[in-house]
Write a protein that holds these residues in place. Structure first.
Motif, short mmCIF file in Angstrom:
data_model
loop_
_atom_site.label_atom_id
_atom_site.label_comp_id
_atom_site.label_asym_id
_atom_site.label_seq_id
_atom_site.Cartn_x
_atom_site.Cartn_y
_atom_site.Cartn_z
N ARG A 170 0.77 -1.16 0.13
CA ARG A 170 0.17 -0.04 0.14
C ARG A 170 0.98 1.17 -0.07
O ARG A 170 0.53 2.09 -0.59
CB ARG A 170 -0.77 0.04 1.03
CG ARG A 170 -2.02 -0.87 1.15
CD ARG A 170 -2.90 -0.97 2.49
NE ARG A 170 -3.96 -1.90 1.89
CZ ARG A 170 -4.87 -2.37 3.07
NH1 ARG A 170 -4.52 -2.24 4.53
NH2 ARG A 170 -6.11 -2.96 2.90
N ALA A 171 1.90 1.20 0.69
CA ALA A 171 2.89 2.60 0.63
C ALA A 171 3.35 2.73 -0.67
O ALA A 171 3.57 3.82 -0.98
CB ALA A 171 4.02 2.09 1.83
N MET A 172 3.74 1.51 -1.42
CA MET A 172 4.16 1.61 -2.55
C MET A 172 3.32 2.35 -3.57
O MET A 172 3.67 3.28 -4.41
CB MET A 172 4.75 0.34 -3.25
CG MET A 172 6.04 -0.17 -2.59
SD MET A 172 6.31 -1.81 -3.10
CE MET A 172 6.55 -1.51 -4.90
N ASN A 173 2.26 1.72 -3.46
CA ASN A 173 1.02 2.31 -4.33
C ASN A 173 0.56 3.61 -4.26
O ASN A 173 -0.03 4.37 -5.15
CB ASN A 173 -0.33 1.17 -4.32
CG ASN A 173 0.01 -0.27 -4.99
OD1 ASN A 173 0.91 -0.48 -5.64
ND2 ASN A 173 -0.88 -1.10 -4.62
N ALA A 174 0.84 4.15 -3.04
CA ALA A 174 0.23 5.50 -2.70
C ALA A 174 1.08 6.52 -3.67
O ALA A 174 0.25 7.60 -3.72
CB ALA A 174 0.64 5.86 -1.11
N HIS A 175 2.10 6.27 -4.06
CA HIS A 175 2.76 7.55 -5.07
C HIS A 175 3.04 6.84 -6.58
O HIS A 175 3.85 7.32 -7.32
CB HIS A 175 4.12 7.92 -4.33
CG HIS A 175 5.14 6.85 -4.38
ND1 HIS A 175 5.31 5.72 -3.57
CD2 HIS A 175 6.20 6.59 -5.36
CE1 HIS A 175 6.28 4.99 -4.11
NE2 HIS A 175 6.96 5.48 -5.02
N MET A 176 2.50 5.72 -6.81
CA MET A 176 2.43 4.95 -8.19
C MET A 176 1.43 5.73 -8.91
O MET A 176 0.24 5.29 -8.55
CB MET A 176 2.83 3.69 -8.08
CG MET A 176 4.13 3.04 -7.47
SD MET A 176 4.03 1.27 -7.24
CE MET A 176 3.63 0.75 -9.12
N ASP A 177 1.51 6.04 -10.33
CA ASP A 177 0.34 6.48 -11.14
C ASP A 177 -0.45 5.14 -11.37
O ASP A 177 -1.63 5.17 -11.72
CB ASP A 177 1.00 6.91 -12.30
CG ASP A 177 1.77 8.30 -12.16
OD1 ASP A 177 1.42 9.08 -11.31
OD2 ASP A 177 2.53 8.75 -12.94
N GLU A 178 0.29 3.96 -11.72
CA GLU A 178 -0.53 2.81 -11.86
C GLU A 178 0.02 1.52 -10.76
O GLU A 178 1.08 0.96 -10.79
CB GLU A 178 0.00 2.11 -13.28
CG GLU A 178 -0.21 3.18 -14.48
CD GLU A 178 -0.03 2.48 -15.70
OE1 GLU A 178 0.16 1.22 -15.77
OE2 GLU A 178 0.20 3.26 -16.83
N PRO A 179 -0.81 1.81 -9.89
CA PRO A 179 -0.75 0.74 -8.53
C PRO A 179 -0.81 -0.75 -8.91
O PRO A 179 -1.29 -1.20 -10.04
CB PRO A 179 -1.78 1.04 -7.71
CG PRO A 179 -2.36 2.13 -8.06
CD PRO A 179 -2.22 2.58 -9.52
N MET A 180 0.05 -1.45 -8.00
CA MET A 180 -0.07 -2.85 -8.29
C MET A 180 -1.11 -3.31 -7.50
O MET A 180 -1.57 -3.32 -6.19
CB MET A 180 1.05 -3.66 -7.57
CG MET A 180 2.53 -3.06 -8.62
SD MET A 180 2.87 -4.23 -9.77
CE MET A 180 3.41 -5.46 -9.23
N ASP A 181 -2.18 -3.94 -8.29
CA ASP A 181 -3.30 -4.39 -7.64
C ASP A 181 -2.89 -5.79 -6.59
O ASP A 181 -2.49 -6.72 -7.28
CB ASP A 181 -4.38 -4.95 -8.64
CG ASP A 181 -4.98 -3.96 -9.39
OD1 ASP A 181 -4.91 -2.70 -8.82
OD2 ASP A 181 -5.58 -4.11 -10.48
N GLY A 182 -3.37 -5.86 -5.58
CA GLY A 182 -3.00 -6.78 -4.49
C GLY A 182 -4.14 -7.61 -3.79
O GLY A 182 -5.01 -6.84 -3.54
N ILE A 183 -3.58 -8.69 -3.40
CA ILE A 183 -4.78 -9.31 -2.43
C ILE A 183 -4.19 -10.43 -1.52
O ILE A 183 -3.02 -10.98 -2.10
CB ILE A 183 -5.74 -10.04 -3.34
CG1 ILE A 183 -7.07 -10.78 -2.51
CG2 ILE A 183 -5.09 -11.21 -4.43
CD1 ILE A 183 -7.91 -11.38 -3.42
N SER A 184 -4.70 -10.45 -0.40
CA SER A 184 -3.94 -11.17 0.80
C SER A 184 -5.09 -12.39 0.73
O SER A 184 -6.32 -12.19 0.98
CB SER A 184 -3.83 -10.72 2.13
OG SER A 184 -5.00 -10.23 2.52
N LEU A 185 -4.77 -13.57 0.97
CA LEU A 185 -5.31 -14.86 0.77
C LEU A 185 -5.75 -15.44 2.22
O LEU A 185 -4.89 -15.19 3.24
CB LEU A 185 -4.97 -15.80 0.00
CG LEU A 185 -4.45 -15.36 -1.39
CD1 LEU A 185 -3.96 -16.91 -1.78
CD2 LEU A 185 -5.64 -14.75 -2.20
#
Length: 826
Positions: free
Chosen positions: A109-124
């Motif tokens: 989430r910290a990485m995605n916060a400043h990325m134009d195209e976030p990495m979609d993630g899911i925890s199982l």
């Protein structure tokens, strides 16, 4: 930083900024994904080495203590590989620690916060955590959530089949078929009707009331009671139950109404997709399945990658375009060995026998029944006589198991048959061959004498699957197990005897009100165990299917040993039908200020069973103690008096009880003695340790409080590990592992690989609990001569070079003075 390459392929061990280094060339790119302004010391190198490994389709084994920033480094490297190369489409992260799973989520989430195209993630999470009926205790007590869900899924699937609605007109059926793809066997309209039929009558007024099923603070559109099929869809007078959440998933054409926008910074967890799915009336587990196939980053536990029973959940995304991150990799060998070992309990064998018997009895009722049974069996190419043979085999096997257990217990506890409560209160192993001499086991030898040859063992899985098909066709409500049992029996026959130890395992579980059919079962639950002594080969196969990855932990050294036991060396060597895969490694030291920690090797005589004697014979306050106990009591007293919270880690819980009894009288602090107990009780003890005032916690180094627990801040000021925490070297399993390692890695290294190195990693994990941040101050002590250089059977060489340089050797009489001097200087 130290560099200990296991592979030197094309300059693998050179520094990250070497000319032509693909990682160095990509540095500017990966920094745009990194979540913070500047990386920690060593963190940039960790990112670059992970990228190097990924670009070469290889693996990086990385040791980095707390403060290295391993999680962010691995995610940054993986993101760069997915976004900036055409080698990878996704990242799979596995960790055995829930706290670490959450750390990966937060770092992503910290990485995605400043990325134009976030990495979609899911925890199982597992199915029991997601099923609304199971979570609310609405399933029968005699059925597990998993089994009940599977039954409902099958019944729901039959109901939504496109050709199952016999009341449809020919014209309507043709219209439906025209709208359904060739590969679509279900009818979304029927599925939608089933979902609507499960809604409470009050739904039209938007008032769900007490009759609506709710879980996770979300209310579903369905009533609490499980619905049965409407009459027009039922094929009998006894309509089957179905799952409306499952039906809704079919109504959506196996789609998900939830997307990644439901999660903070496009990373969804159970807190996001569970309540959202419940409110929309669709299956949360199906939603998770749909989303993981679309995710850029999937975070799960070890089971999702290494457990053959759970791995199918990820099967569609585990390929050569997947970059894997294995966290807490020092646990890999032990955890995967357990996951890859097969166990079948006696009662499960009884159920498998009864499955076969039930089918045979059904066939014997009438000629029509016999014909019906044989017709379904014939589809699987299984004759009814094969089912009879399987029943007879299981019957005889159960009798043999009872006989073998009784014979063993006769030698363990005289007179137990008259009073089973006199049997030892511990788990028992009954090896079915000499653990140190691979050869045919007693069960297989008995079977051959009885005429049960390999041809029968190999068909038990097929026969079991056929029996389950027939029982399903006949509408039986029982939950058969004969297919799974047959598969394990097939493994028992086929797998080699050097890599697998066959045992009878007796779990200590007093019966109370549980039904038992054998006298010894009043105290034990018996089962057959096919124990995997050599998981490295299976790990090689798993890693070889993937594109590349990082295996990381705070305690992986010695890395050459880790490469062997984790299968990486096999991977690097290649072989028949296998390409060689490059393997790299890195070791980073602790970056926190060295002046904030005192690190000692306390030179006491070795704390071995021979030297120390039986703790039950050693009374507190020195009565009857031998010189070894006196020496260690002196060291423990000095360490326990160290300011702040102190953790004393003993080799086992028996020794922890001895140390705790002594320290209760030797120090003024409250003393908490840990013991093997439930997770809830352990957590209560941990919270008690953390609450107000200085305390001493005495535990086992092999327990759950010495790793995976974050003792940050003032929670822990001193940790001492007493002795080398070896497992029971007399255990048949341990002896079999040592023999298997000797065959593969060499007899000279077998004891170290199988026993010494894992024990040292355990000790290092415990010591690592003390210093968790830049400003934290504390004392770390390895207590026992075997930690000292030059000692007989010394484990000193298995410590990383930086730790060897930092830890200072001293004798116990100087310990109290040195502790005072250290704290006075703070």
């Amino acid at each position: 930083m130290t560099i200990n390459p296991c592979s030197m392929s094309d300059g693998a061990a050179q520094e990250g900024d070497a000319e032509g280094d693909p990682a160095a060339e990509g540095e500017a790119t990966w920094r745009e994904y990194f979540a913070f302004e500047e990386p920690y010391a060593n963190q940039a190198d960790a990112v670059e080495q992970a990228i190097r490994a990924g670009k070469s389709k290889g693996y990086l084994a990385m040791e980095g203590p707390c403060g290295t920033g391993k999680t962010m480094a691995a995610l940054t490297a993986a993101t760069s590989l997915v976004r900036d190369t055409d080698l990878y489409e996704r990242v799979v992260v596995v960790t055995p620690v829930k706290q670490q799973l959450q750390q990966f989520v937060e770092d992503l989430r910290a990485m995605n916060a400043h990325m134009d195209e976030p990495m979609d993630g899911i925890s199982l999470v597992g199915k029991p955590d997601l099923c609304p009926y199971g979570r609310e205790g609405l399933f029968p007590d005699d059925a597990s959530t998993h089994d009940r869900c599977e039954d409902l899924r099958e019944d729901t699937a039959r109901l939504v089949e496109a050709d199952s609605n016999a009341t449809e007109s020919a014209a309507a059926s043709a219209a439906i078929e025209a709208e359904i793809d060739d590969d679509q066997w279900w009818d979304p309209e029927i599925a939608s009707d089933l979902a609507k039929a499960a809604r409470p009558e009050a739904q039209a007024q938007q008032s769900f009331g007490d009759d609506s099923l709710a879980t996770a603070n979300a209310t579903s559109p369905y009533r609490k009671s499980q619905p049965s099929a409407p009459e027009e869809l039922a094929e009998s007078d006894d309509p089957p139950l179905y799952c409306p959440f499952e039906a809704d998933w079919y109504a959506r054409n196996k789609g998900s109404p939830i997307d990644f926008s439901a999660g903070r910074q496009r990373v969804v967890t159970i807190d996001d997709y569970l309540p959202a799915s419940v409110e929309r009336g669709t299956c949360p587990h199906r939603v998770m399945n749909v989303m993981l196939e679309e995710a850029d980053v999937v975070v799960g536990n070890y089971n999702h990658l290494f457990d053959p029973k759970t791995r199918p959940l990820l099967a569609s995304i585990l390929d050569d375009q997947t970059f894997v991150i294995v966290d807490e990799a020092h646990r890999l060998e032990e955890r995967v060995r357990d996951l890859l070992s097969d166990r079948v309990g006696k009662q499960t064998l009884v159920r498998a026998r009864n499955d076969c018997n039930h089918l045979i009895q059904r066939a014997q009722q009438t000629q029509d029944h016999k014909q019906q049974v044989e017709e379904v069996l014939s589809v699987r190419e299984v004759p009814l006589d094969a089912v009879k043979d399987a029943r007879e085999f299981y019957d005889d096997l159960i009798d043999w198991l009872d006989m073998r257990v009784r014979e063993y217990l006769d030698g363990e506890a005289e007179g137990w048959r008259a009073d089973p409560s006199t049997l030892p209160e511990r788990e028992q192993e009954i090896p079915l061959r000499d653990p140190e001499e691979p050869g045919q086991d007693d069960l297989t030898a008995w079977a051959e004498e009885m005429g049960y040859e390999g041809s029968l063992w190999r068909t038990l899985s097929k026969v079991g699957a056929a029996v389950e098909d027939v029982l399903d066709e006949l509408g039986e409500t029982r939950q058969p197990v004969c297919a799974a049992v047959g598969a394990i029996m097939g493994h028992w026959w086929e797998r080699d005897h050097a890599s697998f130890l066959r045992e009878i395992e007796l779990e200590h579980a007093p019966a109370d009100e549980r039904h038992v059919d054998a006298d010894y079962e009043q105290m034990y639950t018996p089962g057959l165990l096919l124990y995997n002594c050599m998981p490295a080969r299976a790990l090689r196969d798993i890693f070889d299917e993937l594109g590349g990855g990082v295996l990381m932990s705070a305690t992986l050294e010695p890395l050459d040993v880790f490469a062997h036991v984790s299968g990486l060396t096999f991977l690097e060597e290649g072989g028949k039908d296998r390409d060689s895969r490059p393997v790299y490694d890195r070791t980073y030291g602790l970056t926190f200020p060295e002046e904030n920690r005192a690190s000692w090797l306390v030179d006491c005589r070795p704390f071995t069973a021979r030297n120390r004697g039986d703790p039950e014979d050693m009374r507190p306050l020195g009565e009857g103690w031998n010189p070894t106990r006196d020496e260690y009591a002196h060291a423990l007293r000095a360490l326990a008096r160290s300011p702040g919270n102190v953790m004393i880690s003993m080799p086992n819980y028996r020794e922890a009880r001895w140390a705790g009894a002594y320290l209760e009288d030797a120090v003024t602090k409250p003393v908490l003695v840990d013991e093997s107990s439930s997770n809830e009780e352990t957590d209560r003890r941990k919270q008690q340790f953390f609450r107000g005032g200085d305390k001493v916690l005495v535990t086992s180094t092999r327990g759950t409080l010495t790793e995976g627990v974050d003792y940050d801040g003032a929670k822990l000021s001193t940790c001492a590990v007493v002795g080398v925490p070896l497992v029971n070297i007399g255990s048949p399993r341990v002896r079999a592992v040592q023999r298997a390692y000797g065959d593969v890695f060499g007899e000279d290294d077998a004891f170290e690989y199988a026993l010494t190195v894992p024990a040292v990693r355990r000790a290092r994990q415990a010591i690592g609990r003390v210093i968790r941040g830049t400003d934290e101050v504390g004392v770390r002590a390895f207590v026992g001569r075997r930690y000292c250089p030059g000692a007989r059977h010394s484990v000193y060489p298995f410590l990383p070079e930086e730790e060897r340089e930092e830890f200072t050797r001293m004798t116990p009489e100087f310990l109290a003075e040195q502790i005072d001097r250290f704290w006075d200087g703070r």
